[in-house]
Design an enzyme around this catalytic site. Structure first.
Site, PDB file in Angstrom:
ATOM      1  N   HIS A   1      -3.744   5.645   3.774  1.00 42.14           N
ATOM      2  CA  HIS A   1      -4.311   4.519   3.267  1.00 42.14           C
ATOM      3  C   HIS A   1      -3.566   3.160   3.632  1.00 42.14           C
ATOM      4  CE1 HIS A   1      -6.144   1.552   0.350  1.00 42.14           C
ATOM      5  NE2 HIS A   1      -7.183   2.449   0.107  1.00 42.14           N
TER       6      HIS A   1
ATOM      7  N   ASP B   1       0.855  -1.229   0.011  1.00 43.75           N
ATOM      8  CA  ASP B   1      -0.128   0.078   0.109  1.00 43.75           C
ATOM      9  C   ASP B   1       1.012   1.189   0.019  1.00 43.75           C
ATOM     10  OD1 ASP B   1      -2.480   1.951   0.808  1.00 43.75           O
ATOM     11  OD2 ASP B   1      -3.244  -0.198   0.936  1.00 43.75           O
TER      12      ASP B   1
ATOM     13  N   SER C   1     -14.064   5.846   6.987  1.00 42.62           N
ATOM     14  CA  SER C   1     -13.308   4.802   6.293  1.00 42.62           C
ATOM     15  C   SER C   1     -14.373   3.995   5.327  1.00 42.62           C
ATOM     16  CB  SER C   1     -12.104   4.167   6.994  1.00 42.62           C
ATOM     17  OG  SER C   1     -11.314   4.796   7.476  1.00 42.62           O
TER      18      SER C   1
END
Length: 668
Positions: A269, A192, A450
């Site tokens: 993220h 990520d 989220s």
């Protein structure tokens, strides 16, 4: 008339230039150093495109005559010069991904044109565009509320609890933890944007990772500046996977470098994904990670405006403990690799090969399906991965989730439940308050919420780590089969008016809530408890009998599920009867949620009856039988009687017939 001397001189000069040009062409052919002996001369150069930069991943055929000076075991193949001379192009070497594959770049040529040119070379096994992939974030559009003010969703971490009539899609992680909490040796790789290592709920849970952003860039040249801008941490690939922030200014968004990306704040993220999997559980602060004891291996592959396929694939291999040229070995190989990233398009050869290598290493790859309401893109549509769609708290598909037959199952992705006010059903996780650079560790909430398939995927990854705690040698195929078989059925009713079944993906986004089917959202909803139990072979067994043995229209049938059993130490808590085929031929008379049920046949034919049993950990098992219903017998002839016994007319007529027959026999 003779030509002037100056004319003769010009002719001689032209002849000299022609010979010089021929020699130049000949020397170009001699110096081209072909990769394959005996190949034809230089291929026609593709048409150049102003200000374009082509990037591809190329794999050379086994046995190709690679130039010894362009290959080393440490660096891998570096064939830009040889191929460039052959094609008449100015190519630049990127990093190698294996002993036979590397990144190549070309200035002034599109990636598509470069693929077409390289594909013609006899020593090239395959070549694909080195595309950029992006975090699976949710768009800020009319389907999502603005101006939210609450601090946290009042429902807390609803997605980890046992499902009920409100939180239909909750994964029942609590019951899975009753069986196992994993272990410190279970590693989940999060590929990520990197992580914020100072978050208090991630302390003691983070292993030494790696930063692959900029990995494929050359040491110098026209791509280096771009790579440094994407990396945003002052250097290229190194052993520091910390997230420096991925914000994009309005000025940056207007440049070709960040084409396709909009101005935005930092997403943090990777930290959000890591928290859902591995936040410290039962530590008295913050949140619980679904993987309880699972450790996080941070692998940074996304920078500002996403990341290249080549760097994602290099990160995948490294995360699973596979060798990547020019990179130190990984001391903590992961058996679960989470990819909350992707974009549109088919699964190419580079991803197909990488996933096959990870599968051989018994590493399960979990990928978010995406958030465009369209068909699943790469790498979630690659064979052999666990592709995760997003469902609402009520079990229906959340509007933004991608869908299609490639999806393995659905998991909670978060949804707000209203157009204004706080986001009611978001997923709480770890994050940072910084709009650009890191600031203060925090948690997502009703205003900084989220939601997205990016956050559905880590719930599955955490579950897989718990499954591997029960069966460490499980293969990805076994993991996928257990996830599918243990999934709970999607609801087909209970949503608001106008909600219908999800349709097969098309070119038009399906951005509204819909009822999931097995061809759009996978086998069902994630059931962490049942998936963990399935790996231990401790699932209950569903079984039933019926009476009478022969079914007839109009005659009720008694169904009995008392022969169903639970595993040792467990108890059966629920029974559910259903007709799965031939529903017009019979119906239930009375309750369908008890150990027994009554079936009422109304027409002849075959009907399939199913019994689902559930134990106290939420583990289910299904059995079914097909029962044949016969038509009711027709009316039988009735012999009339006058009540006179042997003197009734019919009886006398029969006696007369018998006497006549006897008389004929005697006369004969």
């Amino acid at each position: 008339m003779h030509a002037p001397a100056t004319t003769h001189a010009k002719r001689a000069q032209r002849r000299f230039l022609a010979v010089l040009g021929a020699l130049s062409v000949l020397s170009l052919g001699l110096l081209s150093s072909p990769l394959h002996a005996g190949e034809p001369g230089p291929l026609p150069a593709p048409k150049r495109v102003a200000e374009a930069e082509g990037r591809v991943i190329v794999k050379y055929r086994a046995g190709a005559a690679l130039r010894a000076s362009a290959y080393s075991a440490k660096v891998g193949p570096q064939q830009a010069r040889a191929l460039g001379l052959r094609l008449g192009l100015s190519l630049q070497d990127g990093r190698a991904l294996s002993e036979r594959s590397q990144v190549l770049m070309a200035q002034g040529l599109s990636s598509t044109a470069l693929v077409q040119a390289l594909a013609k070379h006899p020593d090239v096994e395959w070549v694909v565009e080195d595309r950029r992939r992006f975090v699976r974030a949710v768009p800020n559009d009319q389907f999502f509320p603005n101006g939210l003010t609450t601090t946290t969703p009042v429902v807390g971490q609803w997605y980890l609890r046992a499902p009920d009539s409100t939180f239909v899609s909750a994964i029942n992680a609590q019951a899975a933890w009753d069986r196992t909490k994993g272990g410190g040796n279970l590693v989940v790789a999060v590929l990520d944007t990197g992580i914020r290592p100072n978050h208090p709920d991630l302390q003691g849970k983070i292993l030494p990772g790696y930063d692959f952003v900029g990995f494929s860039a050359p040491a110098a040249g026209y791509s280096t500046a771009d790579a440094l801008a994407f990396a945003n941490d002052g250097d290229l690939a190194d052993a520091d996977p910390a997230d420096p922030g991925d914000w994009i200014t309005a000025a940056e968004a207007a440049t070709t470098r960040f084409d396709g990306c909009e101005a935005s704040d930092s997403s943090w993220h990777g930290t959000q994904v890591a928290g859902l999997i591995g936040a410290s559980t039962n530590n008295g602060i913050g949140m619980a990670g679904a993987g309880w004891d699972a450790k996080i291996l941070p692998v940074r592959v996304l920078g500002k405006c996403g990341g290249y396929d080549s760097e994602i694939i290099a990160g995948m291999k490294w995360a699973a403990g596979l060798a990547v040229p020019g990179t130190p070995s990984n001391s903590y190989p992961a058996k679960v690799v989470n990819l909350s990233l992707g974009s549109t398009g088919a699964c190419g050869a580079a991803y197909t090969e990488a996933i096959a290598q990870l599968t051989a290493a018994k590493a399960t790859v979990v990928v978010a399906a995406g958030n465009e309401g369209l068909a699943v893109g790469a790498p979630a549509n690659c064979a052999g991965v666990v592709s995760v769609a997003g469902v609402r708290h009520a079990g229906t598909k959340v509007g933004y989730s991608n869908l299609g037959p490639e999806v393995t199952l659905g998991a909670p992705a978060g949804n707000c439940g209203q157009d204004t006010g706080p986001c009611l059903y978001s997923l709480i996780t770890t994050t940072d308050t910084g709009a650009t650079s890191p600031s203060v560790p925090s948690y997502s909430n009703g205003s900084n919420y989220s939601v997205g398939t990016s956050f559905a995927a880590p719930l599955v990854s955490a579950t897989v780590s718990l499954m591997q705690a029960i069966k460490p040698d499980a293969t990805p195929a076994q993991i996928i089969a257990a996830l599918r078989s243990s999934a709970r059925a999607f609801p087909s009713s209970g949503a608001g008016a106008g909600v219908s079944a999800c349709q097969a993906p098309s070119g038009v986004a399906q951005e509204s809530e819909c009822y999931c089917t097995s061809t759009t959202c996978g086998a069902g909803m994630l059931n962490a408890a049942a998936a963990v139990a399935a790996m231990s072979g401790a699932a209950p067994t569903s079984s039933f009998s019926y009476s009478p043995a022969s079914l007839t229209v109009g005659v009720n049938v008694a169904l009995n599920g008392q022969s169903s059993t639970a595993a040792a130490g467990r108890t059966l808590t629920a029974y559910q009867w259903a007709i799965t085929a031939g529903g017009t031929l019979a119906n239930f008379s009375g309750a369908t949620n008890a150990v027994t049920a009554t079936l009422s046949p109304v027409a002849s034919g075959a009907v399939t009856v199913q019994l689902t049993v559930t134990d106290d950990l939420g583990t289910t098992h299904v059995s079914s039988q097909t029962l044949n219903i016969a038509a009711a017998p027709g009316p039988q002839p009735v012999l009339e009687s006058s009540g006179g016994g042997s003197t009734s007319p019919l009886w006398l007529l029969l006696l007369a017939c018998c006497a006549a027959l006897l008389g004929r026999r005697r006369s004969a």
